[in-house]
Scaffold this active site. Structure first.
Site, PDB file in Angstrom:
ATOM      1  N   GLY A   1       0.832  -1.204   0.000  1.00 26.34           N
ATOM      2  CA  GLY A   1       0.000   0.000   0.000  1.00 26.34           C
ATOM      3  C   GLY A   1       0.863   1.249   0.000  1.00 26.34           C
ATOM      4  O   GLY A   1       1.861   1.358  -0.715  1.00 26.34           O
ATOM      5  N   GLY A   2       0.470   2.203   0.874  1.00 29.10           N
ATOM      6  CA  GLY A   2       1.164   3.486   0.919  1.00 29.10           C
ATOM      7  C   GLY A   2       2.630   3.360   1.296  1.00 29.10           C
ATOM      8  O   GLY A   2       3.428   4.259   1.001  1.00 29.10           O
TER       9      GLY A   2
ATOM     10  N   GLY B   1      20.134  11.314 -32.480  1.00 28.67           N
ATOM     11  CA  GLY B   1      19.745  11.903 -31.197  1.00 28.67           C
ATOM     12  C   GLY B   1      20.504  11.284 -30.041  1.00 28.67           C
ATOM     13  O   GLY B   1      20.776  11.942 -29.034  1.00 28.67           O
ATOM     14  N   ALA B   2      20.845  10.007 -30.192  1.00 22.49           N
ATOM     15  CA  ALA B   2      21.534   9.333 -29.086  1.00 22.49           C
ATOM     16  C   ALA B   2      22.949   9.885 -28.924  1.00 22.49           C
ATOM     17  O   ALA B   2      23.483   9.936 -27.817  1.00 22.49           O
ATOM     18  CB  ALA B   2      21.559   7.834 -29.313  1.00 22.49           C
TER      19      ALA B   2
HETATM   20  C1  HXC Z   1      -2.553  -3.381  11.427  1.00 20.93           C
HETATM   21  C2  HXC Z   1      -1.344  -5.204  10.785  1.00 20.93           C
HETATM   22  C3  HXC Z   1      -1.230  -4.692   9.476  1.00 20.93           C
HETATM   23  C4  HXC Z   1      -1.833  -3.435   9.205  1.00 20.93           C
HETATM   24  C5  HXC Z   1      -0.194  -6.556   9.543  1.00 20.93           C
HETATM   25  N1  HXC Z   1      -0.696  -6.352  10.759  1.00 20.93           N
HETATM   26  N2  HXC Z   1      -0.514  -5.553   8.736  1.00 20.93           N
HETATM   27  N3  HXC Z   1      -2.004  -4.551  11.743  1.00 20.93           N
HETATM   28  N4  HXC Z   1      -2.477  -2.821  10.209  1.00 20.93           N
HETATM   29  N5  HXC Z   1      -1.742  -2.873   8.002  1.00 20.93           N
HETATM   30  C6  HXC Z   1      -0.579  -7.229  11.925  1.00 20.93           C
HETATM   31  C7  HXC Z   1      -1.373  -8.516  11.774  1.00 20.93           C
HETATM   32  O1  HXC Z   1      -2.696  -8.306  12.156  1.00 20.93           O
HETATM   33  C8  HXC Z   1      -0.637  -9.421  12.736  1.00 20.93           C
HETATM   34  O2  HXC Z   1      -1.076  -9.114  14.037  1.00 20.93           O
HETATM   35  C9  HXC Z   1       0.790  -8.974  12.620  1.00 20.93           C
HETATM   36  O3  HXC Z   1       0.761  -7.658  12.035  1.00 20.93           O
HETATM   37  C10 HXC Z   1       1.594  -9.853  11.685  1.00 20.93           C
HETATM   38  O4  HXC Z   1       0.875 -10.006  10.510  1.00 20.93           O
HETATM   39  P1  HXC Z   1       0.576 -11.413   9.855  1.00 20.93           P
HETATM   40  O5  HXC Z   1      -0.528 -11.225   8.897  1.00 20.93           O
HETATM   41  O6  HXC Z   1       0.396 -12.457  10.912  1.00 20.93           O
HETATM   42  O7  HXC Z   1       1.952 -11.695   9.135  1.00 20.93           O
HETATM   43  P2  HXC Z   1       2.187 -12.313   7.727  1.00 20.93           P
HETATM   44  O8  HXC Z   1       1.476 -13.597   7.574  1.00 20.93           O
HETATM   45  O9  HXC Z   1       3.657 -12.340   7.585  1.00 20.93           O
HETATM   46  O10 HXC Z   1       1.607 -11.297   6.685  1.00 20.93           O
HETATM   47  C11 HXC Z   1       2.149 -10.009   6.608  1.00 20.93           C
HETATM   48  C12 HXC Z   1       1.324  -9.149   5.637  1.00 20.93           C
HETATM   49  C13 HXC Z   1      -0.163  -9.192   6.078  1.00 20.93           C
HETATM   50  C14 HXC Z   1       1.494  -9.688   4.239  1.00 20.93           C
HETATM   51  C15 HXC Z   1       1.916  -7.751   5.722  1.00 20.93           C
HETATM   52  O11 HXC Z   1      -0.228  -8.910   7.472  1.00 20.93           O
HETATM   53  C16 HXC Z   1      -0.983  -8.204   5.325  1.00 20.93           C
HETATM   54  O12 HXC Z   1      -1.402  -8.480   4.205  1.00 20.93           O
HETATM   55  N6  HXC Z   1      -1.263  -7.055   5.953  1.00 20.93           N
HETATM   56  C17 HXC Z   1      -2.035  -6.011   5.325  1.00 20.93           C
HETATM   57  C18 HXC Z   1      -1.247  -5.405   4.194  1.00 20.93           C
HETATM   58  C19 HXC Z   1      -1.963  -4.270   3.493  1.00 20.93           C
HETATM   59  O13 HXC Z   1      -2.955  -4.484   2.796  1.00 20.93           O
HETATM   60  N7  HXC Z   1      -1.526  -3.064   3.752  1.00 20.93           N
HETATM   61  C20 HXC Z   1      -2.061  -1.932   3.130  1.00 20.93           C
HETATM   62  C21 HXC Z   1      -2.748  -1.116   4.193  1.00 20.93           C
HETATM   63  S1  HXC Z   1      -3.527   0.236   3.375  1.00 20.93           S
HETATM   64  P3  HXC Z   1      -1.178 -10.214  15.195  1.00 20.93           P
HETATM   65  O14 HXC Z   1      -2.029  -9.568  16.206  1.00 20.93           O
HETATM   66  O15 HXC Z   1      -1.780 -11.422  14.588  1.00 20.93           O
HETATM   67  O16 HXC Z   1       0.229 -10.404  15.616  1.00 20.93           O
HETATM   68  C22 HXC Z   1      -2.292   1.329   3.107  1.00 20.93           C
HETATM   69  C23 HXC Z   1      -2.748   2.583   2.408  1.00 20.93           C
HETATM   70  C24 HXC Z   1      -1.926   3.742   2.883  1.00 20.93           C
HETATM   71  O17 HXC Z   1      -1.175   1.165   3.413  1.00 20.93           O
HETATM   72  C25 HXC Z   1      -1.955   4.801   1.848  1.00 20.93           C
HETATM   73  C26 HXC Z   1      -1.020   5.914   2.227  1.00 20.93           C
HETATM   74  C27 HXC Z   1      -0.800   6.844   1.081  1.00 20.93           C
END
Ligand code: HXC
Length: 523
Positions: free
Chosen positions: A172-173, A407-408
């Site tokens: 994501g971000g 040009g290159a």
């Molecule tokens: C809160 C999060 C989190 C998040 C992970 N965790 N991502 N908590 N916000 N974005 C937490 C999980 O709940 C978990 O908590 C712990 O971190 C470890 O994650 P797991 O899923 O168990 O680990 P893993 O299997 O290794 O997977 C990692 C991962 C997955 C691939 C990163 O967690 C995931 O897909 N997370 C979301 C990714 C995502 O979509 N991010 C985009 C967010 S939107 P526990 O309690 O179980 O330990 C964004 C937009 C911003 O970023 C825009 C700004 C311009």
């Protein structure tokens, strides 16, 4: 120590211990994946005993969704400064073991503060990314945090070098801070970076792909051009960061680091005289030329697998760091296309910002023809190379090895775009276009008279040879003063070393520019 002081020290020590001790299960999981923790990475990166941590006691302020029960000192990121091979830098390392290194309000505030220190003190920023992106439970406060980090990345751009290592998820971000930095290093088996993950991609486009197929290190190093270097693991990533920093100044007014390489500045390499094949249609590898000219074992290639028809990297000439830009005839004949233009232009802009002289080796038949290229915007992308070289005020040295057409020729560090010292080898072909294309145009009528294909081919060969001797050589350009000299390949190194010695002060000389806020590169 008084009784009161002792009690305070005990409280402080307890808090420090708490901050330094993570969740053992999460740490074990991190290790089982072949990843180090944030603190272990910092330990490898900085010189022993030099790391000073900031904001160890920072906690998030969120209460919704059970966040009041999930608190850790430091809030999932370690920030501070330390020395890397004896030179200072600001270090930011996300801690995946707390909430997946996700970024909330206070996590972001720590990063922004560290970046501010870097900017004010003029220190490089090293950001070790390992994060699930915006912390979902903190909603818009997370977005604010990202926005402020991006803002700081832009403020720091061109002031201090910014290096991102992606050592885990970067979703994501989270991707845009590395994207705004100068270099991205990705670990081969443990990192991925994408705007939207596989599940969203499947839902929106129906495409089936996993995290690594979508945004793994290999993809970003070869296809997208997002990653500059691929590391085998965390330890290797840290080594690459150190190597990169060894060529860079601390900031845009600092002296680039000069080191004694032990290579004789007067060394003449006679093997160079045999590298370019006599047949202009034959290829050779430009790496061979680069490594024989620059100080031994100092060439450090950047983006080696993306657009390999262009080569970029750092090297040293008589100990001074320089940026090398080259065409590589071993791949697509060294043609300039959309990707190689982007690769070259951005690197030239970086080198100029940090006062690193640019050394260009030219052997290109020109910009790549084709519908894909034209429709993909080769005009816009190709223009970036012109812009970057013209804008650069650092010493610019160019060696025309063989083909420099159209040009290159202009784009690749020509005198017309402000190069300071251009030399051509006797094998150089400097002309509007290659003999094959040119003969078809200027002898079109004669060729139409040919009665048989054999006769036509014989005429083509004859005209091409006439064209080559009249135009495709370095001597017309030399007679106009467009190049400073024609030199034998073996003379190249001593000449470049001397030229750089004379030109080195150029970076301190103010170049008169018309007043403007900033130019508008064709991005
Ligand atoms: C809160 C999060 C989190 C998040 C992970 N965790 N991502 N908590 N916000 N974005 C937490 C999980 O709940 C978990 O908590 C712990 O971190 C470890 O994650 P797991 O899923 O168990 O680990 P893993 O299997 O290794 O997977 C990692 C991962 C997955 C691939 C990163 O967690 C995931 O897909 N997370 C979301 C990714 C995502 O979509 N991010 C985009 C967010 S939107 P526990 O309690 O179980 O330990 C964004 C937009 C911003 O970023 C825009 C700004 C311009």
């Amino acid at each position: 120590m008084s009784e009161g002081s002792r009690r305070e020290f005990e409280i402080l020590s307890k808090m420090r211990k708490e901050a330094l001790t993570g969740d053992p299960n999460a740490i074990a999981k991190q290790h089982s994946r072949g990843k180090l923790t944030a603190r272990e990475r910092i330990e490898l990166l900085v010189d022993p005993g030099t790391f000073v941590e900031f904001d160890m006691f920072v906690k998030h302020r969120a209460t919704e969704f059970g966040m009041d029960k999930r608190v850790a000192l430091g809030d999932g990121v370690v920030t501070g400064w330390g020395k890397i091979d004896g030179r200072p830098a600001v270090v930011i390392a996300q801690d995946f073991t707390f909430m997946g290194g996700s970024l909330g309000e206070m996590h972001a505030a720590k990063i922004v503060k560290a970046m501010m220190y870097a900017l004010e003190a003029g220190l490089p920023i090293v950001f070790l990314n390992d994060s699930g992106g915006a912390r979902i439970q903190e909603g818009v406060d997370s977005l604010k945090g990202y926005g402020e980090i991006f803002y700081m990345n832009v403020k720091a751009s061109g002031v201090v070098p910014q290096i991102a290592a992606i050592m885990g998820p970067c979703a994501g971000g989270a991707v845009y801070s590395p994207a705004l930095m100068d270099f991205i290093i990705m670990t081969r088996k443990t990192s991925f970076a994408f705007i939207t993950g596989p599940r969203v991609v499947r839902a929106v486009t129906g495409e089936e792909v996993d995290e690594f197929g979508l945004g793994g290190a290999e993809i970003h190093a070869t296809r997208s051009g997002v990653a500059h270097l691929v590391a085998e693991d965390d330890k290797h990533a840290i080594e690459l960061i150190k190597k990169l920093l060894s060529y860079l100044p601390l900031n845009n007014v600092d002296e680039p680091p000069i080191v004694e390489t032990g290579d004789d500045p007067e060394r003449e390499d006679h093997e160079l005289d045999n590298i370019v094949p006599a047949d202009p249609a034959k290829v050779y590898d430009m790496h061979e030329v680069i490594t024989r000219v620059v100080d031994k074992d100092t060439f450090f290639e950047i983006m080696p697998s993306f657009a390999p028809n262009a080569i970029i990297g750092f090297a040293r000439l008589n100990g001074r760091p320089v940026c090398v830009v080259a065409n590589n005839p071993a791949y697509l004949g060294g043609v300039l296309d959309i990707n190689s233009s982007d690769k070259i232009a951005r690197f030239v802009m970086f080198c100029d910002a940090f006062n690193l002289p640019i050394l260009t080796f030219v052997d290109t038949p020109g910009y790549l023809p084709g519908v894909d290229q034209e429709h993909g915007g080769i005009i816009r992308h190709g223009a970036k190379v012109l812009y970057a070289y013209s804008e650069a005020t650092v010493p610019k040295l160019t060696v025309i090895v063989r083909k420099a057409y159209g040009g290159a020729y202009i784009a690749m560090g020509s005198r017309h775009l402000g190069a300071d010292y251009v030399i051509a080898w006797p094998t150089a072909e400097i002309a509007v276009m290659g003999p094959e294309g040119a003969t078809e145009i200027i002898w079109r009528r004669e060729l139409a008279q040919a009665k048989t294909p054999e006769e036509r081919q014989e005429m083509l060969n004859r005209f091409a040879s006439e064209y080559r001797s009249k135009f495709a050589n370095p001597y017309i350009a030399a007679s106009r003063g467009y190049i400073e000299d024609v030199a034998m390949p073996h003379e190249t190194r001593p000449r470049l070393v001397k030229a750089l010695e004379f030109l080195y002060a150029k970076r301190e000389v103010r170049v008169r520019e018309p007043p403007k806020k900033h130019g508008i590169p064709p991005v």
